[in-house]
Design a protein around this motif. Structure first.
Motif, PDB file in Angstrom:
ATOM      1  N   GLY A 103      -3.825  33.757   6.823  1.00 46.22           N
ATOM      2  CA  GLY A 103      -4.743  33.956   7.936  1.00 46.22           C
ATOM      3  C   GLY A 103      -5.333  35.347   7.991  1.00 46.22           C
ATOM      4  O   GLY A 103      -5.903  35.840   7.023  1.00 46.22           O
ATOM      5  N   ALA A 104      -5.172  36.008   9.145  1.00 47.73           N
ATOM      6  CA  ALA A 104      -5.749  37.335   9.338  1.00 47.73           C
ATOM      7  C   ALA A 104      -5.034  38.416   8.545  1.00 47.73           C
ATOM      8  O   ALA A 104      -5.524  39.541   8.441  1.00 47.73           O
ATOM      9  CB  ALA A 104      -5.733  37.693  10.823  1.00 47.73           C
ATOM     10  N   VAL A 105      -3.884  38.088   7.963  1.00 46.29           N
ATOM     11  CA  VAL A 105      -3.162  39.054   7.135  1.00 46.29           C
ATOM     12  C   VAL A 105      -3.592  38.933   5.666  1.00 46.29           C
ATOM     13  O   VAL A 105      -3.068  39.618   4.794  1.00 46.29           O
ATOM     14  CB  VAL A 105      -1.637  38.863   7.284  1.00 46.29           C
ATOM     15  N   ALA A 106      -4.573  38.086   5.395  1.00 49.11           N
ATOM     16  CA  ALA A 106      -5.035  37.857   4.023  1.00 49.11           C
ATOM     17  C   ALA A 106      -5.376  39.142   3.277  1.00 49.11           C
ATOM     18  O   ALA A 106      -5.054  39.263   2.085  1.00 49.11           O
ATOM     19  CB  ALA A 106      -6.247  36.913   4.039  1.00 49.11           C
ATOM     20  N   PRO A 107      -6.029  40.147   3.883  1.00 49.16           N
ATOM     21  CA  PRO A 107      -6.365  41.358   3.120  1.00 49.16           C
ATOM     22  C   PRO A 107      -5.165  42.116   2.596  1.00 49.16           C
ATOM     23  O   PRO A 107      -5.315  43.026   1.770  1.00 49.16           O
ATOM     24  CB  PRO A 107      -7.133  42.201   4.151  1.00 49.16           C
ATOM     25  N   ALA A 108      -3.969  41.749   3.043  1.00 44.84           N
ATOM     26  CA  ALA A 108      -2.758  42.417   2.571  1.00 44.84           C
ATOM     27  C   ALA A 108      -2.027  41.641   1.492  1.00 44.84           C
ATOM     28  O   ALA A 108      -1.246  42.228   0.738  1.00 44.84           O
ATOM     29  CB  ALA A 108      -1.799  42.671   3.738  1.00 44.84           C
TER      30      ALA A 108
ATOM     31  N   ARG B  61     -16.239  43.502   9.387  1.00 44.11           N
ATOM     32  CA  ARG B  61     -17.090  43.856  10.517  1.00 44.11           C
ATOM     33  C   ARG B  61     -18.229  44.781  10.074  1.00 44.11           C
ATOM     34  O   ARG B  61     -19.388  44.583  10.473  1.00 44.11           O
ATOM     35  CB  ARG B  61     -16.228  44.550  11.578  1.00 44.11           C
ATOM     36  N   LEU B  62     -17.918  45.751   9.248  1.00 45.31           N
ATOM     37  CA  LEU B  62     -18.950  46.694   8.816  1.00 45.31           C
ATOM     38  C   LEU B  62     -19.986  46.049   7.899  1.00 45.31           C
ATOM     39  O   LEU B  62     -21.162  46.427   7.911  1.00 45.31           O
ATOM     40  CB  LEU B  62     -18.306  47.882   8.101  1.00 45.31           C
ATOM     41  N   ARG B  63     -19.568  45.060   7.125  1.00 39.15           N
ATOM     42  CA  ARG B  63     -20.471  44.425   6.155  1.00 39.15           C
ATOM     43  C   ARG B  63     -21.149  43.172   6.704  1.00 39.15           C
ATOM     44  O   ARG B  63     -22.028  42.604   6.054  1.00 39.15           O
ATOM     45  CB  ARG B  63     -19.702  44.059   4.887  1.00 39.15           C
ATOM     46  N   GLY B  64     -20.730  42.711   7.873  1.00 37.87           N
ATOM     47  CA  GLY B  64     -21.360  41.536   8.449  1.00 37.87           C
ATOM     48  C   GLY B  64     -20.945  40.231   7.816  1.00 37.87           C
ATOM     49  O   GLY B  64     -21.765  39.306   7.687  1.00 37.87           O
ATOM     50  N   GLY B  65     -19.687  40.122   7.415  1.00 37.03           N
ATOM     51  CA  GLY B  65     -19.171  38.881   6.829  1.00 37.03           C
ATOM     52  C   GLY B  65     -17.672  38.855   6.957  1.00 37.03           C
ATOM     53  O   GLY B  65     -17.070  39.695   7.622  1.00 37.03           O
ATOM     54  N   THR B  66     -17.027  37.894   6.307  1.00 37.73           N
ATOM     55  CA  THR B  66     -15.568  37.881   6.278  1.00 37.73           C
ATOM     56  C   THR B  66     -15.076  38.775   5.155  1.00 37.73           C
ATOM     57  O   THR B  66     -15.817  39.110   4.219  1.00 37.73           O
ATOM     58  CB  THR B  66     -15.033  36.463   6.050  1.00 37.73           C
ATOM     59  N   TRP B  67     -13.784  39.140   5.245  1.00 35.38           N
ATOM     60  CA  TRP B  67     -13.182  39.928   4.172  1.00 35.38           C
ATOM     61  C   TRP B  67     -13.332  39.212   2.834  1.00 35.38           C
ATOM     62  O   TRP B  67     -13.695  39.835   1.826  1.00 35.38           O
ATOM     63  CB  TRP B  67     -11.707  40.165   4.491  1.00 35.38           C
ATOM     64  N   ALA B  68     -13.088  37.917   2.792  1.00 31.25           N
ATOM     65  CA  ALA B  68     -13.165  37.161   1.541  1.00 31.25           C
ATOM     66  C   ALA B  68     -14.583  37.153   0.988  1.00 31.25           C
ATOM     67  O   ALA B  68     -14.784  37.279  -0.232  1.00 31.25           O
ATOM     68  CB  ALA B  68     -12.665  35.735   1.755  1.00 31.25           C
ATOM     69  N   GLU B  69     -15.571  37.004   1.851  1.00 32.98           N
ATOM     70  CA  GLU B  69     -16.960  37.003   1.390  1.00 32.98           C
ATOM     71  C   GLU B  69     -17.355  38.357   0.816  1.00 32.98           C
ATOM     72  O   GLU B  69     -18.000  38.436  -0.243  1.00 32.98           O
ATOM     73  CB  GLU B  69     -17.885  36.651   2.556  1.00 32.98           C
ATOM     74  N   VAL B  70     -16.963  39.413   1.487  1.00 31.56           N
ATOM     75  CA  VAL B  70     -17.297  40.762   1.015  1.00 31.56           C
ATOM     76  C   VAL B  70     -16.591  41.044  -0.309  1.00 31.56           C
ATOM     77  O   VAL B  70     -17.174  41.627  -1.236  1.00 31.56           O
ATOM     78  CB  VAL B  70     -16.920  41.808   2.078  1.00 31.56           C
ATOM     79  N   LEU B  71     -15.318  40.643  -0.421  1.00 27.58           N
ATOM     80  CA  LEU B  71     -14.570  40.846  -1.664  1.00 27.58           C
ATOM     81  C   LEU B  71     -15.268  40.171  -2.835  1.00 27.58           C
ATOM     82  O   LEU B  71     -15.429  40.766  -3.911  1.00 27.58           O
ATOM     83  CB  LEU B  71     -13.156  40.292  -1.497  1.00 27.58           C
ATOM     84  N   THR B  72     -15.687  38.945  -2.661  1.00 24.29           N
ATOM     85  CA  THR B  72     -16.347  38.219  -3.752  1.00 24.29           C
ATOM     86  C   THR B  72     -17.636  38.910  -4.161  1.00 24.29           C
ATOM     87  O   THR B  72     -17.886  39.123  -5.360  1.00 24.29           O
ATOM     88  CB  THR B  72     -16.642  36.773  -3.312  1.00 24.29           C
ATOM     89  N   GLU B  73     -18.446  39.282  -3.181  1.00 21.96           N
ATOM     90  CA  GLU B  73     -19.748  39.876  -3.475  1.00 21.96           C
ATOM     91  C   GLU B  73     -19.632  41.278  -4.057  1.00 21.96           C
ATOM     92  O   GLU B  73     -20.354  41.618  -5.007  1.00 21.96           O
ATOM     93  CB  GLU B  73     -20.578  39.943  -2.194  1.00 21.96           C
ATOM     94  N   LYS B  74     -18.730  42.081  -3.529  1.00 28.26           N
ATOM     95  CA  LYS B  74     -18.699  43.500  -3.861  1.00 28.26           C
ATOM     96  C   LYS B  74     -17.764  43.864  -5.008  1.00 28.26           C
ATOM     97  O   LYS B  74     -17.903  44.930  -5.600  1.00 28.26           O
ATOM     98  CB  LYS B  74     -18.300  44.310  -2.625  1.00 28.26           C
ATOM     99  N   VAL B  75     -16.811  42.980  -5.342  1.00 31.33           N
ATOM    100  CA  VAL B  75     -15.834  43.329  -6.378  1.00 31.33           C
ATOM    101  C   VAL B  75     -15.685  42.234  -7.429  1.00 31.33           C
ATOM    102  O   VAL B  75     -15.848  42.486  -8.625  1.00 31.33           O
ATOM    103  CB  VAL B  75     -14.463  43.650  -5.752  1.00 31.33           C
ATOM    104  N   LEU B  76     -15.353  41.023  -6.999  1.00 34.54           N
ATOM    105  CA  LEU B  76     -14.986  39.987  -7.967  1.00 34.54           C
ATOM    106  C   LEU B  76     -16.149  39.611  -8.878  1.00 34.54           C
ATOM    107  O   LEU B  76     -15.981  39.521 -10.106  1.00 34.54           O
ATOM    108  CB  LEU B  76     -14.467  38.752  -7.232  1.00 34.54           C
TER     109      LEU B  76
END
Length: 460
Positions: A214-219, A161-176
């Motif tokens: 699903g929505a528990v993916a970040p865990a 929500r803070l980054r304006g994308g999905t958790w998976a999209e933010v993870l790829t861009e910001k870390v992976l």
């Protein structure tokens, strides 16, 4: 190095055989040696088992989500003590803070509403949020460690929500992408190992079906290879070695994440929890930092090593197994790290002469007394440092940095009394005759607390 690799190889094979693990993949990363990797067993499908074979890493995923949250904090998008409801529209539990959710001390129940481990059907984001009305806070916040997949899932939703994308999209861009973790993904891919339940009383194995969380993916969602995870573990332990420009996270922020906020067992203090990280003390001021993971058919253990005279830079280990019950996986990463550090320690770096202390600080070097104890102040590696005269050799010193506008006032930036001020008092000739550290008086001679007469002038 050849000999220690043989030790690591034998240990890996022994654990695979004794633990009856269909496929076991390990990797050990360190800055001063080539990557050690080994695979034993078979994938359980028509793919060859290689060092690049993906395994499910389960809750190791939480360490990635934690880093994403701290990135948001460092970018000014949130404060760790913000209630999560300040950033998400939640029907319940919005008063729980980001810090408490990260450290598993919020008291939130372990899983989302419903029997997700029975049905293996995880909610989508809308369901996860709506069902918070039916979720319990099983303990008061800050009472004790209580592990919660639900808490980390909410934080992953917060990051998106803070980054304006999905958790998976933010993870790829910001870390992976910045760390080159190309084998780490949210889905298994065609070459992934099959996860198994190994029968307790025979050699039969039964495949577990891969599930999307699903929505528990970040865990718990991620899949990865052992080399990727060994590199990630090395980053968690020594970010400056792998990310010197701090593109992913500043080393000081990882220091903050690694600080233990609670123990995981009230009577056996064998592990603690920081901000999304598990900390496992090894003795002799050595700690392993990372996380374990468990999903149907898979176990993972991913830890980096910090401290100790033989520990090289950027040391991390990953152990990935395709059995959901082989608890030996959890211990193997710690054994491999210890074995490598003991039998192939980091090379000893020769001492070389350096610059003298700046003139204003030369006169304060040497022995001082505070609270009845003796301390030694010295200049090393471009900074003023202090150690108790009786401190064990491995205990880190206090390190000071002068305030930009007050050179006779220094901030303790690490070690004992971190954050506190050191104030210097000089006589009319400019000689430092007294210091106050965290307001305690330090003098050249041992004194009682009433031993200094402030009515007379400082001694010459």
């Amino acid at each position: 190095m050849i000999e220690v690799n043989r030790r690591l190889d034998r240990l890996t094979r022994q654990v695979q055989a004794e633990g009856r693990i269909p496929a076991l993949s390990v990797a050990l990363h360190r800055a001063d040696r080539p990557l050690f990797s080994q695979v034993v067993g078979t994938t359980g499908n028509d793919q060859s088992l290689t060092v690049d074979t993906p395994f499910r890493i389960g809750s190791v995923t939480k360490t990635f989500t934690a880093v994403l949250v701290l990135q948001c904090r460092d970018d000014g998008l949130l404060d760790l003590d913000d209630p999560v409801g300040r950033h998400l529209d939640l029907p319940a539990h919005g008063e729980l803070t980001v810090r408490r959710l990260l450290s598993h001390t919020a008291g939130l129940q372990r899983e989302p509403h419903g029997d997700v481990w029975d049905t293996l059907r995880a909610p989508d984001t809308d369901e996860l949020v709506a069902d918070l009305r039916r979720v319990e806070r099983v303990l008061p916040p800050a009472r004790r460690f209580h592990y919660s997949n639900l808490g980390l899932a909410l934080l992953g939703h917060l990051v998106g929500r803070l980054r304006g994308g999905t958790w998976a999209e933010v993870l790829t861009e910001k870390v992976l992408v910045p760390l080159g973790l190309s084998a780490t993904t949210g889905h298994p891919g065609p070459t992934a190992a099959t996860g198994f339940l190994v029968d307790a009383y025979s050699d039969q194995v039964r495949a577990e079906a891969p599930t999307d969380f699903g929505a528990v993916a970040p865990a718990a969602q991620l899949w990865s290879s052992a080399p990727d995870m060994a590199r990630w573990a090395a980053f968690l332990a020594d970010p400056a070695a792998l990310d010197p420009e701090g593109r992913v996270l500043a080393p000081t922020t990882l220091d903050e994440m690694r600080w233990p906020l609670t123990v995981t067992d009230e009577t056996v203090w064998g592990a603690g929890s920081g901000l999304g990280l598990i900390l496992v003390p090894q003795g002799e001021r050595v700690v392993h930092v990372g996380h374990d993971g468990a999903m149907p058919g898979f176990l993972a253990s991913v830890y980096g090593r910090r401290g100790g005279s033989g520990t090289p830079a950027a040391m991390g280990c990953a152990v990935l197994g395709s059995s959901g019950t082989a608890a030996e996986v959890f211990d193997l990463s710690h054994r491999l790290l210890a074995e490598a550090a003991e039998h192939d320690p980091a090379d000893v770096v020769p001492w070389t002469p350096g610059e003298p202390a700046p003139e204003p600080y030369r006169g304060l070097l040497g022995r001082w007394w505070g609270e009845g104890f003796e301390y030694v102040f010295c200049w090393r590696d471009g900074a003023l440092r202090a150690r108790g005269a009786q401190d064990p050799a491995g205990k880190p010193p206090a390190v000071f940095a002068p305030l930009s506008d007050r050179p006779d006032v220094l901030r303790t930036v690490s070690g004992r009394e971190v954050g506190e001020l050191l104030r210097l008092t000089r006589d009319e000739r400019g000689t430092v005759v007294r210091m106050h550290w965290a307001t305690y008086r330090f003098t050249r001679e041992q004194q009682t607390f009433e031993g200094y007469d402030f009515r007379r002038p400082d001694p010459a």
